[in-house]
Design a protein around this motif. Structure first.
Motif, PDB file in Angstrom:
ATOM      1  N   ASP A 103       1.022  -1.151  -0.122  1.00  0.00           N
ATOM      2  CA  ASP A 103       0.127   0.069   0.148  1.00  0.00           C
ATOM      3  C   ASP A 103       1.024   1.307   0.139  1.00  0.00           C
ATOM      4  OD1 ASP A 103      -1.902  -1.759   0.167  1.00  0.00           O
ATOM      5  OD2 ASP A 103      -2.792  -1.147   2.181  1.00  0.00           O
ATOM      6  N   TYR A 104       1.843   0.917   0.806  1.00  0.00           N
ATOM      7  CA  TYR A 104       2.896   2.373   0.895  1.00  0.00           C
ATOM      8  C   TYR A 104       3.515   2.712  -0.505  1.00  0.00           C
ATOM      9  CZ  TYR A 104       7.231   4.917   1.969  1.00  0.00           C
ATOM     10  OH  TYR A 104       8.287   5.740   2.006  1.00  0.00           O
ATOM     11  N   PHE A 105       4.136   1.560  -1.182  1.00  0.00           N
ATOM     12  CA  PHE A 105       4.381   1.484  -2.507  1.00  0.00           C
ATOM     13  C   PHE A 105       3.605   2.284  -3.697  1.00  0.00           C
ATOM     14  CE2 PHE A 105       7.576  -2.043  -1.023  1.00  0.00           C
ATOM     15  CZ  PHE A 105       8.652  -1.126  -0.788  1.00  0.00           C
ATOM     16  N   ALA A 106       2.274   1.656  -3.300  1.00  0.00           N
ATOM     17  CA  ALA A 106       1.315   2.186  -4.339  1.00  0.00           C
ATOM     18  C   ALA A 106       0.856   3.699  -4.316  1.00  0.00           C
ATOM     19  CB  ALA A 106       0.043   1.320  -3.987  1.00  0.00           C
ATOM     20  N   GLN A 107       1.008   4.104  -3.065  1.00  0.00           N
ATOM     21  CA  GLN A 107       0.873   5.551  -2.944  1.00  0.00           C
ATOM     22  C   GLN A 107       1.899   6.379  -3.491  1.00  0.00           C
ATOM     23  OE1 GLN A 107      -0.343   7.083   0.789  1.00  0.00           O
ATOM     24  NE2 GLN A 107      -1.681   5.334   1.440  1.00  0.00           N
TER      25      GLN A 107
ATOM     26  N   VAL B  42       3.344   9.651  -8.946  1.00  0.00           N
ATOM     27  CA  VAL B  42       3.626   9.846 -10.010  1.00  0.00           C
ATOM     28  C   VAL B  42       2.715   9.875 -11.179  1.00  0.00           C
ATOM     29  CG1 VAL B  42       5.037   8.690 -11.979  1.00  0.00           C
ATOM     30  CG2 VAL B  42       5.833   8.266  -9.651  1.00  0.00           C
ATOM     31  N   ILE B  43       1.737   9.585 -11.080  1.00  0.00           N
ATOM     32  CA  ILE B  43       0.668   9.745 -12.174  1.00  0.00           C
ATOM     33  C   ILE B  43      -0.192  10.928 -11.981  1.00  0.00           C
ATOM     34  CG2 ILE B  43       0.803   7.416 -13.212  1.00  0.00           C
ATOM     35  CD1 ILE B  43      -1.654   6.542 -11.691  1.00  0.00           C
TER      36      ILE B  43
ATOM     37  N   GLU C 269      11.185   5.116  -7.979  1.00  0.00           N
ATOM     38  CA  GLU C 269      10.228   5.602  -6.785  1.00  0.00           C
ATOM     39  C   GLU C 269       9.829   4.454  -5.514  1.00  0.00           C
ATOM     40  OE1 GLU C 269       9.081   8.873  -6.732  1.00  0.00           O
ATOM     41  OE2 GLU C 269      10.258   9.298  -8.395  1.00  0.00           O
ATOM     42  N   ILE C 270      10.224   3.264  -6.053  1.00  0.00           N
ATOM     43  CA  ILE C 270       9.827   2.286  -5.026  1.00  0.00           C
ATOM     44  C   ILE C 270      11.238   2.103  -4.344  1.00  0.00           C
ATOM     45  CG2 ILE C 270       9.559  -0.073  -4.557  1.00  0.00           C
ATOM     46  CD1 ILE C 270       7.285   0.102  -6.949  1.00  0.00           C
ATOM     47  N   SER C 271      12.061   1.664  -5.274  1.00  0.00           N
ATOM     48  CA  SER C 271      13.617   1.323  -4.875  1.00  0.00           C
ATOM     49  C   SER C 271      14.399   2.361  -3.911  1.00  0.00           C
ATOM     50  CB  SER C 271      14.299   1.008  -6.032  1.00  0.00           C
ATOM     51  OG  SER C 271      14.760   1.896  -6.895  1.00  0.00           O
ATOM     52  N   LYS C 272      13.893   3.696  -4.221  1.00  0.00           N
ATOM     53  CA  LYS C 272      14.746   4.519  -3.149  1.00  0.00           C
ATOM     54  C   LYS C 272      14.003   5.177  -2.090  1.00  0.00           C
ATOM     55  CE  LYS C 272      17.570   6.496  -7.179  1.00  0.00           C
ATOM     56  NZ  LYS C 272      17.741   7.429  -8.076  1.00  0.00           N
ATOM     57  N   SER C 273      12.728   4.388  -1.979  1.00  0.00           N
ATOM     58  CA  SER C 273      11.838   5.004  -0.909  1.00  0.00           C
ATOM     59  C   SER C 273      12.216   4.624   0.634  1.00  0.00           C
ATOM     60  CB  SER C 273      10.544   4.654  -0.969  1.00  0.00           C
ATOM     61  OG  SER C 273       9.982   3.238  -0.988  1.00  0.00           O
TER      62      SER C 273
END
Length: 434
Positions: free
Chosen positions: A27-31, A36-37, A341-345
């Motif tokens: 859910d965190y990554f989806a946010q 981005v979009i 955006e995911i890998s650096k979060s």
């Protein structure tokens, strides 16, 4: 009173807020990918008139404080806004004669609807501390929920001062003669029924969230046009919003994302937006599969008093793991433009290590299950929260999350990526697209 600086907690897609029901941080990554979009919106921004309501609330709160003739500070403004929001909420309920219910579809996403209805049925005349409107009102009410979006859309600045756009929206929200009514209510902290030409009920009728739907096209025409212009025509979001409107499937948001990701454009800006949707699609497909594997493990362990071996897990998860590797779902994601955006979060390093290990150990499904549980434990440790599944040599011990499979295992998609919110804003404003 001149502009001044505010520093208080506003809403953002916070990790802590979703961690309890998000065992794999999906859910965190989806946010993050949703930003981005659709960078100017959150999962809470779904009703157009809330933007107007908050702008007017800032305007009227400052006007009240300026009339006191003495310096005021951030706490004063926030406390005043809280009183205003309570009055506004009560006015809406009065307009409906109390004929609202918490989940009746009317005034949907009305924040604090339950509290306002309860006060109405108790015939509570106070809008002060006796009125229990919302817990953590400044975070969960209109101001907290919409502030981040309003900053991005340039309706307020970072210090919560109205911009020129915000001022125009505030003045279009309601006729100026209602100012006296609201100012008197703020001053007395009471449910003022009438002041000058303005009344409580008519204020609710002119400011309710469903106002555009309940009335003809002349109802607050200027405000509606400004909302469409300021919110949906904003250059940061307009292309993405137009794609959503033209491709939206209400029952299958994943199909909406898939259709947008297949669009072909020559314009660089549009191509970049489509790359965002491609990343979202790749992540969502992988998240669905790993979430199903997680659910399989929990559901099967329940039949064995919470204990299950890695070998058993590998057997029951074989088909889903086969699918992941046959369809190259991991490769699909890590090659997408916005995977960074995911890998650096915040949790990104753990996720990156997990899927890289999956690729290295793709021939040993027991090891992949082990890596999945290890990844979960890393996430929960960083949250300072108890893990749902613990490892004991070649066995797993499931201690929590037994209701989770019932809620998520059979979902066609896990995340909505704010698409339904955008469609709600389009309906509210009557926006016709580019």
């Amino acid at each position: 009173m001149g502009k001044f600086n505010l520093s208080w907690t506003k809403y953002a897609p916070l990790e802590d807020e979703i961690s309890i029901i998000d065992p794999l941080a999906f859910d965190y990554f989806a946010q993050l990918l949703g930003n981005v979009i659709l960078p100017s919106f959150t999962t809470r921004t779904s009703r157009a008139r809330y933007y107007s309501m908050v702008c007017y609330g800032i305007y009227i709160s400052k006007k009240y404080l300026e009339q006191q003739g003495k310096p005021y500070y951030q706490k004063d403004l926030l406390d005043t806004f809280k009183i205003y929001e309570k009055y506004w909420a009560r006015a809406i309920v009065e307009y409906y004669d109390g004929k609202l219910a918490e989940r009746d579809g009317q005034e949907y996403d009305f924040r604090g609807k339950r509290g306002a209805l309860k006060a109405y049925h108790q015939d509570l005349k106070s809008i002060g501390n006796e009125f229990k409107f919302l817990s953590r009102q400044l975070e969960l009410g209109g101001l907290g929920a919409y502030r981040t979006s309003m900053e991005s859309l340039e309706l307020v600045d970072e210090s919560l001062n109205l911009t020129h756009k915000g001022q125009k929206l505030a003045r279009s929200f309601v006729d100026s003669y209602y100012d006296k009514l609201v100012l008197e209510a703020i001053k007395s902290k009471k449910l003022v029924e009438k002041k000058g030409k303005g009344s409580l009920t008519s204020f609710g009728g002119h400011t309710c969230l469903d106002g555009f739907k309940l009335n003809d096209s002349n109802y607050h025409k200027e405000e509606r046009e400004l909302l469409g212009q300021y919110i949906l025509d904003n250059p940061k979001n307009v292309v993405s919003i137009d794609y959503i409107m033209k491709n939206y499937k209400s029952e299958d948001k994943l199909k909406t994302i898939e259709d947008i990701s297949k669009l072909e454009e020559k314009d660089l800006i549009k191509m970049d937006i489509i790359e965002g949707y491609k990343t979202v699609l790749a992540f969502e497909r992988l998240a669905i599969s790993f979430n199903r594997i997680w659910c399989f493990i929990i559901r099967e362990s329940e039949t064995q008093f919470g204990n299950i071996s890695l070998e058993q897990c590998a057997k029951i998860c074989k088909d889903e793991l086969d699918y992941i590797f046959e369809e190259q779902l991991i490769n699909e994601l890590i090659t997408k433009k916005y995977y960074c955006e995911i890998s650096k979060s915040y949790h990104g390093i753990f996720f990156r290590q997990f899927i890289e290990n999956c690729l290295l150990k793709r021939d040993d499904y027991k090891e992949i299950i082990f890596e999945l549980v290890k990844y979960h434990n890393q996430i929960m440790k960083k949250r300072n929260t108890s893990s749902w599944i613990m490892m004991d040599k070649d066995n797993l011990i499931v201690t929590a999350g037994y209701n989770y499979p019932k809620k998520t295992e059979k979902l066609p998609y896990l995340h909505g990526y704010k698409l339904s919110n955008i469609m709600s804003l389009i309906e509210d404003t009557g926006w016709k697209g580019k």
